[in-house]
Design a protein around this motif. Structure first.
Motif, PDB file in Angstrom:
ATOM      1  N   MET A 186     -51.238 -23.670   2.422  1.00 33.98           N
ATOM      2  CA  MET A 186     -52.510 -24.364   2.229  1.00 33.98           C
ATOM      3  C   MET A 186     -52.245 -25.734   1.620  1.00 33.98           C
ATOM      4  O   MET A 186     -52.434 -25.975   0.426  1.00 33.98           O
ATOM      5  CB  MET A 186     -53.454 -23.534   1.366  1.00 33.98           C
ATOM      6  CG  MET A 186     -54.882 -23.969   1.464  1.00 33.98           C
ATOM      7  SD  MET A 186     -55.988 -22.726   0.762  1.00 33.98           S
ATOM      8  CE  MET A 186     -57.541 -23.558   1.027  1.00 33.98           C
ATOM      9  N   VAL A 187     -51.775 -26.649   2.479  1.00 33.19           N
ATOM     10  CA  VAL A 187     -51.418 -28.017   2.080  1.00 33.19           C
ATOM     11  C   VAL A 187     -51.867 -28.991   3.161  1.00 33.19           C
ATOM     12  O   VAL A 187     -52.087 -28.622   4.307  1.00 33.19           O
ATOM     13  CB  VAL A 187     -49.900 -28.171   1.845  1.00 33.19           C
ATOM     14  CG1 VAL A 187     -49.413 -27.281   0.719  1.00 33.19           C
ATOM     15  CG2 VAL A 187     -49.124 -27.903   3.109  1.00 33.19           C
ATOM     16  N   GLY A 188     -52.005 -30.243   2.767  1.00 31.73           N
ATOM     17  CA  GLY A 188     -52.327 -31.308   3.699  1.00 31.73           C
ATOM     18  C   GLY A 188     -51.635 -32.588   3.268  1.00 31.73           C
ATOM     19  O   GLY A 188     -51.064 -32.664   2.177  1.00 31.73           O
ATOM     20  N   ASP A 189     -51.692 -33.577   4.130  1.00 31.00           N
ATOM     21  CA  ASP A 189     -51.006 -34.847   3.876  1.00 31.00           C
ATOM     22  C   ASP A 189     -51.994 -35.990   3.726  1.00 31.00           C
ATOM     23  O   ASP A 189     -53.020 -36.028   4.415  1.00 31.00           O
ATOM     24  CB  ASP A 189     -50.050 -35.159   5.029  1.00 31.00           C
ATOM     25  CG  ASP A 189     -48.919 -34.150   5.112  1.00 31.00           C
ATOM     26  OD1 ASP A 189     -48.235 -33.948   4.100  1.00 31.00           O
ATOM     27  OD2 ASP A 189     -48.733 -33.561   6.199  1.00 31.00           O
ATOM     28  N   ILE A 190     -51.646 -36.917   2.843  1.00 35.72           N
ATOM     29  CA  ILE A 190     -52.407 -38.151   2.667  1.00 35.72           C
ATOM     30  C   ILE A 190     -51.449 -39.311   2.886  1.00 35.72           C
ATOM     31  O   ILE A 190     -50.422 -39.406   2.208  1.00 35.72           O
ATOM     32  CB  ILE A 190     -53.011 -38.276   1.253  1.00 35.72           C
ATOM     33  CG1 ILE A 190     -53.961 -37.109   0.967  1.00 35.72           C
ATOM     34  CG2 ILE A 190     -53.725 -39.615   1.094  1.00 35.72           C
ATOM     35  CD1 ILE A 190     -54.472 -37.065  -0.462  1.00 35.72           C
ATOM     36  N   ARG A 191     -51.786 -40.164   3.820  1.00 36.60           N
ATOM     37  CA  ARG A 191     -50.999 -41.381   4.045  1.00 36.60           C
ATOM     38  C   ARG A 191     -51.834 -42.562   3.569  1.00 36.60           C
ATOM     39  O   ARG A 191     -52.951 -42.777   4.050  1.00 36.60           O
ATOM     40  CB  ARG A 191     -50.647 -41.552   5.508  1.00 36.60           C
ATOM     41  CG  ARG A 191     -50.100 -42.961   5.753  1.00 36.60           C
ATOM     42  CD  ARG A 191     -49.088 -43.110   6.795  1.00 36.60           C
ATOM     43  NE  ARG A 191     -47.904 -42.345   6.481  1.00 36.60           N
ATOM     44  CZ  ARG A 191     -46.942 -42.150   7.359  1.00 36.60           C
ATOM     45  NH1 ARG A 191     -47.036 -42.632   8.566  1.00 36.60           N
ATOM     46  NH2 ARG A 191     -45.872 -41.450   7.030  1.00 36.60           N
ATOM     47  N   VAL A 192     -51.281 -43.287   2.598  1.00 36.62           N
ATOM     48  CA  VAL A 192     -51.938 -44.487   2.086  1.00 36.62           C
ATOM     49  C   VAL A 192     -51.146 -45.669   2.615  1.00 36.62           C
ATOM     50  O   VAL A 192     -50.021 -45.920   2.180  1.00 36.62           O
ATOM     51  CB  VAL A 192     -51.972 -44.504   0.540  1.00 36.62           C
ATOM     52  CG1 VAL A 192     -52.699 -45.747   0.038  1.00 36.62           C
ATOM     53  CG2 VAL A 192     -52.630 -43.231  -0.005  1.00 36.62           C
ATOM     54  N   SER A 193     -51.738 -46.368   3.588  1.00 36.82           N
ATOM     55  CA  SER A 193     -51.039 -47.501   4.191  1.00 36.82           C
ATOM     56  C   SER A 193     -51.228 -48.744   3.330  1.00 36.82           C
ATOM     57  O   SER A 193     -52.263 -48.926   2.689  1.00 36.82           O
ATOM     58  CB  SER A 193     -51.523 -47.746   5.620  1.00 36.82           C
ATOM     59  OG  SER A 193     -52.903 -48.008   5.631  1.00 36.82           O
ATOM     60  N   GLN A 194     -50.194 -49.553   3.319  1.00 35.80           N
ATOM     61  CA  GLN A 194     -50.212 -50.770   2.518  1.00 35.80           C
ATOM     62  C   GLN A 194     -51.255 -51.723   3.070  1.00 35.80           C
ATOM     63  O   GLN A 194     -51.340 -51.951   4.278  1.00 35.80           O
ATOM     64  CB  GLN A 194     -48.832 -51.424   2.528  1.00 35.80           C
ATOM     65  CG  GLN A 194     -48.700 -52.556   1.561  1.00 35.80           C
ATOM     66  CD  GLN A 194     -47.235 -52.992   1.454  1.00 35.80           C
ATOM     67  OE1 GLN A 194     -46.427 -52.756   2.332  1.00 35.80           O
ATOM     68  NE2 GLN A 194     -46.920 -53.642   0.344  1.00 35.80           N
ATOM     69  N   ARG A 195     -52.078 -52.254   2.189  1.00 32.93           N
ATOM     70  CA  ARG A 195     -53.100 -53.212   2.588  1.00 32.93           C
ATOM     71  C   ARG A 195     -52.415 -54.556   2.835  1.00 32.93           C
ATOM     72  O   ARG A 195     -51.671 -55.048   1.997  1.00 32.93           O
ATOM     73  CB  ARG A 195     -54.173 -53.359   1.536  1.00 32.93           C
ATOM     74  CG  ARG A 195     -55.328 -54.230   2.016  1.00 32.93           C
ATOM     75  CD  ARG A 195     -56.532 -54.188   1.114  1.00 32.93           C
ATOM     76  NE  ARG A 195     -57.162 -52.908   0.959  1.00 32.93           N
ATOM     77  CZ  ARG A 195     -58.052 -52.378   1.788  1.00 32.93           C
ATOM     78  NH1 ARG A 195     -58.371 -53.019   2.881  1.00 32.93           N
ATOM     79  NH2 ARG A 195     -58.595 -51.208   1.534  1.00 32.93           N
ATOM     80  N   VAL A 196     -52.648 -55.116   3.995  1.00 32.54           N
ATOM     81  CA  VAL A 196     -52.075 -56.412   4.349  1.00 32.54           C
ATOM     82  C   VAL A 196     -53.049 -57.480   3.870  1.00 32.54           C
ATOM     83  O   VAL A 196     -54.221 -57.473   4.274  1.00 32.54           O
ATOM     84  CB  VAL A 196     -51.850 -56.516   5.873  1.00 32.54           C
ATOM     85  CG1 VAL A 196     -51.288 -57.872   6.235  1.00 32.54           C
ATOM     86  CG2 VAL A 196     -50.942 -55.403   6.355  1.00 32.54           C
ATOM     87  N   PRO A 197     -52.585 -58.382   3.004  1.00 38.47           N
ATOM     88  CA  PRO A 197     -53.495 -59.416   2.505  1.00 38.47           C
ATOM     89  C   PRO A 197     -53.946 -60.318   3.654  1.00 38.47           C
ATOM     90  O   PRO A 197     -53.168 -60.641   4.539  1.00 38.47           O
ATOM     91  CB  PRO A 197     -52.678 -60.183   1.473  1.00 38.47           C
ATOM     92  CG  PRO A 197     -51.260 -59.752   1.642  1.00 38.47           C
ATOM     93  CD  PRO A 197     -51.255 -58.503   2.461  1.00 38.47           C
ATOM     94  N   SER A 198     -55.221 -60.704   3.618  1.00 34.77           N
ATOM     95  CA  SER A 198     -55.715 -61.616   4.652  1.00 34.77           C
ATOM     96  C   SER A 198     -55.136 -63.005   4.395  1.00 34.77           C
ATOM     97  O   SER A 198     -54.955 -63.432   3.250  1.00 34.77           O
ATOM     98  CB  SER A 198     -57.233 -61.635   4.660  1.00 34.77           C
ATOM     99  OG  SER A 198     -57.706 -62.030   3.392  1.00 34.77           O
ATOM    100  N   LYS A 199     -54.840 -63.712   5.486  1.00 31.73           N
ATOM    101  CA  LYS A 199     -54.231 -65.043   5.363  1.00 31.73           C
ATOM    102  C   LYS A 199     -55.270 -66.055   4.929  1.00 31.73           C
ATOM    103  O   LYS A 199     -56.399 -66.048   5.391  1.00 31.73           O
ATOM    104  CB  LYS A 199     -53.626 -65.461   6.695  1.00 31.73           C
ATOM    105  CG  LYS A 199     -52.482 -64.571   7.102  1.00 31.73           C
ATOM    106  CD  LYS A 199     -51.898 -65.015   8.410  1.00 31.73           C
ATOM    107  CE  LYS A 199     -50.742 -64.093   8.792  1.00 31.73           C
ATOM    108  NZ  LYS A 199     -50.112 -64.482  10.035  1.00 31.73           N
ATOM    109  N   ALA A 200     -54.874 -66.894   3.997  1.00 30.78           N
ATOM    110  CA  ALA A 200     -55.772 -67.958   3.530  1.00 30.78           C
ATOM    111  C   ALA A 200     -55.930 -69.005   4.625  1.00 30.78           C
ATOM    112  O   ALA A 200     -54.993 -69.308   5.345  1.00 30.78           O
ATOM    113  CB  ALA A 200     -55.200 -68.590   2.268  1.00 30.78           C
ATOM    114  N   ARG A 201     -57.132 -69.544   4.767  1.00 26.21           N
ATOM    115  CA  ARG A 201     -57.391 -70.553   5.802  1.00 26.21           C
ATOM    116  C   ARG A 201     -57.164 -71.936   5.290  1.00 26.21           C
ATOM    117  O   ARG A 201     -57.311 -72.350   4.267  1.00 26.21           O
ATOM    118  CB  ARG A 201     -58.825 -70.431   6.296  1.00 26.21           C
ATOM    119  CG  ARG A 201     -59.000 -69.137   7.008  1.00 26.21           C
ATOM    120  CD  ARG A 201     -60.399 -69.059   7.518  1.00 26.21           C
ATOM    121  NE  ARG A 201     -60.601 -67.694   8.022  1.00 26.21           N
ATOM    122  CZ  ARG A 201     -61.618 -67.329   8.719  1.00 26.21           C
ATOM    123  NH1 ARG A 201     -62.546 -68.191   9.022  1.00 26.21           N
ATOM    124  NH2 ARG A 201     -61.744 -66.118   9.132  1.00 26.21           N
TER     125      ARG A 201
END
Length: 174
Positions: free
Chosen positions: A159-174
């Motif tokens: 009785m287990v499950g997985d959590i994947r936390v993907s790295q947030r890619v910063p938005s590029k400054a304009r």
């Protein structure tokens, strides 16, 4: 002290008053009560507790006596605050506990030795049969984590499950 009808009546009245004025409680292992209160925000490897109003997304999870979570995999982005809405569809007590594999394995081993162990952390929800619970969590660290039911024998039954936390890619400054 000699117990008379009056002292017995007074003791019963006191117990009733205490029960009526006690703060709300939630049940943990072995029906041990835990007092509800402010969210304890302690940074863990897998994130930090959050206030319910901070949740921007709700993920519904069911768990049952088949010893499985549905869904068995959760994906979020680093920095997401999520409400995990957990429903126990079984006839047994179940729980959802978030952590790293080593932390969950250690805790599962302790639960086998001490099945009525009392604990209540913001990254766990103990859910009686037919009831619902929730965890509100900020996943502020990227990585692969797990969730599990650590009731004695449940983790060992898969009785287990997985959590994947993907790295947030910063938005590029304009």
């Amino acid at each position: 002290m000699r117990f008379t009808a009056t002292t017995t009546f007074l003791a019963a009245c006191c117990a009733l008053c205490i029960g009526l004025t006690a703060p709300d409680t939630v049940q943990a292992h072995g029906a041990q009560p835990h007092h509800a209160g402010p969210v304890r925000k302690e940074q863990k490897d897998w994130g930090i507790a959050a206030e319910p109003r901070a949740a921007r997304r709700t993920i519904k999870v069911t768990m049952g006596d088949d010893m499985r979570f549905h869904p068995g995999n959760i994906e979020v982005k680093e920095g997401d605050t999520v409400r995990l809405s957990i429903r126990n569809t079984g006839k047994l007590m179940h729980e959802m506990v978030i952590g790293t594999p080593p932390v969950l394995e250690e805790h599962a081993a302790l639960m086998v030795k001490f099945p009525d162990m009392e604990h209540d952390e913001p990254y766990m929800a103990h859910v009686p049969p037919g009831k619902s619970g929730e965890i509100v969590w900020t996943f502020n660290r990227a990585g692969d984590f797990r969730f599990a039911c650590l009731m004695a024998g449940h983790y060992q039954a898969g009785m287990v499950g997985d959590i994947r936390v993907s790295q947030r890619v910063p938005s590029k400054a304009r």
